[in-house]
Write a protein that holds these residues in place. Structure first.
Motif, PDB file in Angstrom:
ATOM      1  N   HIS A   1       0.320  -1.366  -0.013  1.00  0.00           N
ATOM      2  CA  HIS A   1       0.230   0.272   0.160  1.00  0.00           C
ATOM      3  C   HIS A   1       0.516   1.310   0.162  1.00  0.00           C
ATOM      4  N   GLY A   2       2.474   1.051   0.240  1.00  0.00           N
ATOM      5  CA  GLY A   2       3.018   2.786  -0.166  1.00  0.00           C
ATOM      6  C   GLY A   2       3.309   2.404   1.240  1.00  0.00           C
ATOM      7  N   THR A   3       2.280   2.981   2.316  1.00  0.00           N
ATOM      8  CA  THR A   3       2.897   2.880   3.755  1.00  0.00           C
ATOM      9  C   THR A   3       1.842   2.006   4.321  1.00  0.00           C
ATOM     10  N   THR A   4       2.029   1.460   5.733  1.00  0.00           N
ATOM     11  CA  THR A   4       1.877   0.516   6.883  1.00  0.00           C
ATOM     12  C   THR A   4       0.455   1.517   7.188  1.00  0.00           C
ATOM     13  N   LEU A   5       0.385   2.757   6.801  1.00  0.00           N
ATOM     14  CA  LEU A   5      -1.318   3.126   7.731  1.00  0.00           C
ATOM     15  C   LEU A   5      -1.377   3.537   7.081  1.00  0.00           C
ATOM     16  N   LYS A   6      -1.406   3.347   5.172  1.00  0.00           N
ATOM     17  CA  LYS A   6      -2.735   2.913   4.114  1.00  0.00           C
ATOM     18  C   LYS A   6      -2.930   1.718   3.984  1.00  0.00           C
ATOM     19  N   GLY A   7      -2.017   1.347   4.319  1.00  0.00           N
ATOM     20  CA  GLY A   7      -2.542  -0.816   4.129  1.00  0.00           C
ATOM     21  C   GLY A   7      -3.390  -0.744   5.696  1.00  0.00           C
ATOM     22  N   LEU A   8      -3.072   0.209   6.420  1.00  0.00           N
ATOM     23  CA  LEU A   8      -4.433  -0.583   8.343  1.00  0.00           C
ATOM     24  C   LEU A   8      -5.799   0.380   7.452  1.00  0.00           C
ATOM     25  N   MET A   9      -5.724   1.421   6.907  1.00  0.00           N
ATOM     26  CA  MET A   9      -6.975   1.906   6.419  1.00  0.00           C
ATOM     27  C   MET A   9      -7.573   0.691   5.926  1.00  0.00           C
ATOM     28  N   GLU A  10      -7.525   0.845   5.313  1.00  0.00           N
ATOM     29  CA  GLU A  10      -7.941   0.244   3.647  1.00  0.00           C
ATOM     30  C   GLU A  10      -8.490  -1.686   4.567  1.00  0.00           C
ATOM     31  N   ALA A  11      -7.854  -2.234   5.011  1.00  0.00           N
ATOM     32  CA  ALA A  11      -7.481  -3.616   5.560  1.00  0.00           C
ATOM     33  C   ALA A  11      -8.568  -3.301   7.187  1.00  0.00           C
ATOM     34  N   TYR A  12      -7.620  -2.374   7.623  1.00  0.00           N
ATOM     35  CA  TYR A  12      -9.185  -2.553   8.628  1.00  0.00           C
ATOM     36  C   TYR A  12      -9.128  -0.826   9.468  1.00  0.00           C
ATOM     37  N   ARG A  13      -9.320  -0.323   8.610  1.00  0.00           N
ATOM     38  CA  ARG A  13     -10.347   0.915   9.029  1.00  0.00           C
ATOM     39  C   ARG A  13      -9.426   1.612  10.407  1.00  0.00           C
ATOM     40  N   VAL A  14      -8.642   1.242   9.994  1.00  0.00           N
ATOM     41  CA  VAL A  14      -7.938   1.922  11.396  1.00  0.00           C
ATOM     42  C   VAL A  14      -7.726   3.633  11.302  1.00  0.00           C
ATOM     43  N   ASP A  15      -8.135   4.302  12.686  1.00  0.00           N
ATOM     44  CA  ASP A  15      -8.256   6.110  12.724  1.00  0.00           C
ATOM     45  C   ASP A  15      -7.076   6.236  12.382  1.00  0.00           C
ATOM     46  N   PRO A  16      -6.848   7.106  11.386  1.00  0.00           N
ATOM     47  CA  PRO A  16      -5.447   7.250  10.774  1.00  0.00           C
ATOM     48  C   PRO A  16      -4.866   8.090  11.907  1.00  0.00           C
ATOM     49  N   ASP A  17      -5.688   9.194  12.437  1.00  0.00           N
ATOM     50  CA  ASP A  17      -5.578  10.620  13.314  1.00  0.00           C
ATOM     51  C   ASP A  17      -4.865  10.046  15.348  1.00  0.00           C
ATOM     52  N   ASP A  18      -5.012   8.523  15.436  1.00  0.00           N
ATOM     53  CA  ASP A  18      -4.573   7.393  16.358  1.00  0.00           C
ATOM     54  C   ASP A  18      -3.740   6.940  16.290  1.00  0.00           C
ATOM     55  N   PHE A  19      -2.929   6.078  14.869  1.00  0.00           N
ATOM     56  CA  PHE A  19      -2.081   5.437  14.210  1.00  0.00           C
ATOM     57  C   PHE A  19      -1.600   6.388  14.180  1.00  0.00           C
ATOM     58  N   LEU A  20      -1.677   8.033  13.857  1.00  0.00           N
ATOM     59  CA  LEU A  20      -0.546   8.847  13.565  1.00  0.00           C
ATOM     60  C   LEU A  20      -0.002   9.557  15.437  1.00  0.00           C
ATOM     61  N   GLU A  21      -0.229   9.444  16.246  1.00  0.00           N
ATOM     62  CA  GLU A  21      -0.428   9.825  17.054  1.00  0.00           C
ATOM     63  C   GLU A  21       0.425   9.175  18.140  1.00  0.00           C
ATOM     64  N   LYS A  22       0.310   7.407  17.666  1.00  0.00           N
ATOM     65  CA  LYS A  22       0.771   6.869  18.333  1.00  0.00           C
ATOM     66  C   LYS A  22       1.928   6.301  17.600  1.00  0.00           C
ATOM     67  N   VAL A  23       2.814   6.405  16.287  1.00  0.00           N
ATOM     68  CA  VAL A  23       3.218   5.822  16.120  1.00  0.00           C
ATOM     69  C   VAL A  23       4.867   6.745  16.784  1.00  0.00           C
ATOM     70  N   HIS A  24       4.034   8.185  16.319  1.00  0.00           N
ATOM     71  CA  HIS A  24       4.857   9.600  15.842  1.00  0.00           C
ATOM     72  C   HIS A  24       6.290   9.908  17.885  1.00  0.00           C
ATOM     73  N   ASP A  25       4.905   9.235  18.871  1.00  0.00           N
ATOM     74  CA  ASP A  25       5.261   9.605  20.026  1.00  0.00           C
ATOM     75  C   ASP A  25       6.754   8.876  20.734  1.00  0.00           C
ATOM     76  N   ILE A  26       7.662   9.702  19.809  1.00  0.00           N
ATOM     77  CA  ILE A  26       9.187   9.171  19.929  1.00  0.00           C
ATOM     78  C   ILE A  26      10.102   9.978  20.343  1.00  0.00           C
ATOM     79  N   ASP A  27      11.184  10.110  21.248  1.00  0.00           N
ATOM     80  CA  ASP A  27      12.269  10.237  21.309  1.00  0.00           C
ATOM     81  C   ASP A  27      13.408  10.827  20.380  1.00  0.00           C
ATOM     82  N   TYR A  28      12.699  12.658  20.225  1.00  0.00           N
ATOM     83  CA  TYR A  28      13.712  13.109  19.326  1.00  0.00           C
ATOM     84  C   TYR A  28      14.735  13.937  19.413  1.00  0.00           C
ATOM     85  N   SER A  29      14.958  13.831  20.900  1.00  0.00           N
ATOM     86  CA  SER A  29      16.767  13.799  21.328  1.00  0.00           C
ATOM     87  C   SER A  29      17.810  13.075  20.286  1.00  0.00           C
ATOM     88  N   TRP A  30      17.228  12.152  20.006  1.00  0.00           N
ATOM     89  CA  TRP A  30      18.358  11.312  18.615  1.00  0.00           C
ATOM     90  C   TRP A  30      19.163  12.054  17.664  1.00  0.00           C
TER      91      TRP A  30
END
Length: 235
Positions: free
Chosen positions: A65-94
């Motif tokens: 699908h080009g991105t994991t998000l697009k695949g999850l949306m199409e296959a499992y109707r995932v809420d994109p806002d929920d996905f984006l918030e959770k996967v970008h909860d990272i340490d930017y001090s890297w």
């Protein structure tokens, strides 16, 4: 390695378009590995699936699908806002601040944009940590793209229409060659950013990105040096 810019290919440029991940910050920062782990965890929790199975599915969704998000949306109707918030909860001090890159971007004549398959919050946090955020006119993210990721032509068309970008007056910097095919067709000058000395980091075999030479005008493993060379040629 740096493919020295040809001055005549940049003298006319008024719009400078930069991908974010592994482009504005170097591949060896490994920031995306944090996101990758978060995506696997998201799939595992969503589908009550063991981690190894979730990772295999995550990669399959990316390939199909080009991105994991697009695949999850199409296959499992995932809420994109929920996905984006959770996967970008990272340490930017890297990411190490890069004032030299900021100076080079600031000195470029014309408008500067971030064009990313990530979301705006992620782009803002990463660019702020690098010290380059204030040099950009706008961030065109996956939400602005209607959740249709690069390399979809429709996504580039949205970007071009929104900002009245004329392809022949623009240059695009990307770490994925497949994302340069459409910009090249639109008349943009294209620059591929590769890992320093092509040393392997966390990239897996399935993510390797061979390219057609006709789609890529320049290749560099040091964005700051590349931009400084352009600026020297303009003086």
């Amino acid at each position: 390695m740096t493919n020295r810019p040809d001055p005549s290919r940049f003298a006319h440029v008024t719009d400078w378009v930069f991908d974010l991940d592994n482009t504005l910050y170097p591949h060896h920062s490994d920031l995306f590995s944090q996101i990758d782990v978060k995506m696997t965890a998201y799939v595992s929790e969503l589908l009550s699936m063991p981690r190894d199975e979730a990772r295999a599915l995550q990669k399959q969704l990316y390939r199909d699908h080009g991105t994991t998000l697009k695949g999850l949306m199409e296959a499992y109707r995932v809420d994109p806002d929920d996905f984006l918030e959770k996967v970008h909860d990272i340490d930017y001090s890297w990411l190490d601040p890069n004032p030299e890159l900021g100076e080079a971007i600031s000195a470029l004549p014309g408008r500067k944009f971030i064009f990313t398959n990530g979301d705006r919050n992620h782009a803002e946090r990463a660019a702020r940590q690098l010290g380059v955020l204030d040099h950009f006119e706008d961030i065109f993210d996956i939400v602005a793209a209607g959740l249709e990721p690069k390399p979809s032509k429709a996504t580039y068309d949205r970007f071009v229409d929104l900002h009245a970008v004329v392809g022949s007056n623009a240059v695009m910097f990307e770490d994925l060659a497949r994302n340069l095919r459409v910009p090249k067709a639109l008349g943009m000058t294209t620059v591929l950013i590769v890992p320093k000395n092509f040393e392997p980091t966390f990239t897996e075999i399935w993510e390797q990105d061979p390219y057609e030479e006709d789609d890529v005008d320049f290749v560099t493993d040091d964005l700051t040096v590349f931009l400084r060379t352009i600026l020297q040629d303009k003086r």
